[in-house]
Design an enzyme around this catalytic site. Structure first.
Site, short mmCIF file in Angstrom:
data_model
loop_
_atom_site.label_atom_id
_atom_site.label_comp_id
_atom_site.label_asym_id
_atom_site.label_seq_id
_atom_site.Cartn_x
_atom_site.Cartn_y
_atom_site.Cartn_z
CG ASP A 288 0.50 15.71 91.84
OD1 ASP A 288 0.18 14.52 91.83
OD2 ASP A 288 1.09 16.39 92.64
NE ARG B 175 25.35 13.05 95.24
CZ ARG B 175 26.49 13.61 94.44
NH1 ARG B 175 26.25 14.08 93.20
NH2 ARG B 175 27.53 13.53 94.96
CE1 TYR C 125 0.37 17.70 100.36
CE2 TYR C 125 2.52 18.30 99.67
CZ TYR C 125 1.83 17.68 100.73
OH TYR C 125 2.37 17.61 101.80
CE LYS D 175 1.28 11.88 100.00
NZ LYS D 175 0.95 13.00 99.09
C1 LIG Z 1 1.63 14.22 99.20
C2 LIG Z 1 1.54 15.01 97.84
C3 LIG Z 1 2.83 15.42 97.27
C4 LIG Z 1 4.03 15.41 97.96
O1 LIG Z 1 4.68 14.50 98.02
P1 LIG Z 1 5.70 13.82 99.26
O2 LIG Z 1 5.97 12.35 98.91
O3 LIG Z 1 4.91 14.11 100.54
O4 LIG Z 1 6.93 15.00 99.05
C5 LIG Z 1 2.35 16.09 95.86
N1 LIG Z 1 1.42 16.07 95.42
C6 LIG Z 1 0.27 15.58 95.98
C7 LIG Z 1 -1.02 15.54 95.16
C8 LIG Z 1 0.53 14.88 97.16
O5 LIG Z 1 -0.79 14.51 97.79
#
Ligand SMILES: *Cc1c(COP(=O)(O)O)cnc(C)c1O
Length: 402
Positions: free
Chosen positions: A191, A72, A126, A216
């Site tokens: 982001d 951790r 998001y 992603k």
């Molecule tokens: C999917 C997504 C998130 C969240 O990510 P997870 O890996 O699903 O927790 C945050 N920001 C954007 C722009 C996303 O597309």
């Protein structure tokens, strides 16, 4: 990293970093593929030394020198991915988490622990990011504003400004440099999930924190959940301390897959972007499509509003997978008002430009003609279902909106 001497390495191009960063010590160790270290704990006969290393971590959050202590606290395979992502984003450090939402939660907790609970944010974000801020689950309080209102929205207890560009799901773009300027000394979190460092490096434009849902594009194959924050070493230390305290760590196998995913990131993003640009143009000329959103900086995401019933488009695709998420090698399509942004209050959602007719498509690496054939058939079915003429409208084609 053992045997790794950062100062020795001259600046290298992104494509080179993508395949070499985080792996610089391998050849000297006689290895080619990075090892996966699944240890949860590490033997040490020197508990006085361990005490000093734990004290040092509690003070700065820096990765402990020498062998790891406990899973951790840090993992060598995950650290390779963090090193590589920091190099691609042009930051001092990066800290990986179990998901994008775990990464955002850690950022909010770092600021809240300093008494800075107020967040200024620009919609759309998001859906779950919007929800996390709006619901105040982690004790934060959010002020929603547009980019021009950021400076005015700042308070003495503002700990963070949060934006997405291109934003999920509308692909709205912001001038990150201007936004960073408006933030003054308050950290800007950008982001960068949609653009990836291949198309945009927000840290160079003044963002102190660069967030990714690594689930992603960074992973890129739809088989890893992860999040990561690229930032300066000081903030990274605090993030590691929160990660240690709250436990949202990334599994070492996920770290391995992400490092492997990064090596093809530039190639994947460029190839999918070329296909997406072509599809955006064809959609804009399609009689069943009312509006197309495709970012100026390019990318593999397209948002478009259909003339007919968007649910019929989702039901009508065959090659394209109707599924939430994005950034995989295969093409996915989803209806944000039903899925990715369902958790956002309907008025807030519409106010942010997420219309009920909007579809979001993540373009993969398939052949463009095969994708178009599938999409065209689904659009035709949806358009006809809405009672338009069987031969299609002859109204002026939609323009690509930036
Ligand atoms: C999917 C997504 C998130 C969240 O990510 P997870 O890996 O699903 O927790 C945050 N920001 C954007 C722009 C996303 O597309």
């Amino acid at each position: 990293m053992p045997g790794y001497d950062e100062a020795r390495i001259a600046p290298r191009a992104l494509a080179t970093e993508a395949v070499h960063a985080g792996r610089d010590d391998l050849a000297r160790q006689g290895l080619h593929a990075p090892p996966i270290d699944l240890s949860t704990t590490y033997p040490s006969y020197d508990s006085r030394g361990e005490a000093a290393r734990i004290d040092a971590f509690a003070t700065t959050g820096a990765e402990p020198d020498g062998p790891p202590v406990y899973g951790r606290l840090g993992n060598p395979t995950v650290a390779r991915f963090e090193t590589a992502l920091a190099r691609l984003e042009g930051t001092e450090a990066a800290v990986a988490f179990a998901s994008g939402m775990a990464a955002l939660s850690a950022v909010l907790l770092v600021r809240a622990s300093m008494g800075l609970r107020h967040v200024v944010a620009v919609r759309p974000l998001y859906g779950c990011s919007d929800h996390l801020l709006t619901a105040g689950l982690l004790g934060s309080e959010v002020t929603w504003t547009d980019p021009a209102g950021i400076e005015e929205a700042l308070r003495p207890d503002t700990g963070l400004v949060m934006v997405e560009s291109p934003a999920n799901p509308t692909l709205a773009e912001l001038d990150l440099r201007a936004v960073a300027h408006a933030c003054g000394s308050v950290p800007l979190l950008a982001d960068n999930t949609f653009a990836t460092p291949v198309l945009q490096r927000p840290a160079e434009q003044g963002a102190r924190l660069v967030l990714h849902s690594a689930t992603k594009y960074l992973g890129g194959h739809g088989d890893v959940m992860a999040g990561v924050v690229a930032c300066d070493e000081e903030f990274a230390g605090r993030l590691r301390q929160v990660r240690f305290a709250t436990g949202g760590v990334l599994h070492p196998l996920a770290g391995y897959l992400l490092l492997r995913g990064l090596s093809t990131l530039p190639v994947r993003v460029r190839a999918a972007s070329a296909t997406a640009a072509e599809l955006a143009g064809r959609l804009a000329a399609d009689p069943w499509v009312a509006r197309v959103h495709y970012p100026r900086i390019g990318g593999a995401m397209i948002a478009f509003e259909v003339d007919g019933d968007p649910h019929e488009v989702i039901a009508g695709v065959d090659l394209i997978t109707p599924a939430v998420s994005l950034g995989s090698v295969d093409t996915l399509i989803q209806h944000p008002a039903s899925i990715s942004h369902r958790i956002v209050d309907a008025d807030d959602r519409r106010g942010a430009g997420v219309s009920d007719r909007l579809l979001r498509m993540s373009v993969g690496l398939e052949d463009v003609e095969d994708l178009w054939a599938d999409l065209d058939a689904a659009l035709e079915r949806a358009g006809r279902g809405a009672g338009n003429s069987a031969t299609g409208r002859t109204a002026p084609a939609a323009a690509v909106g930036h």
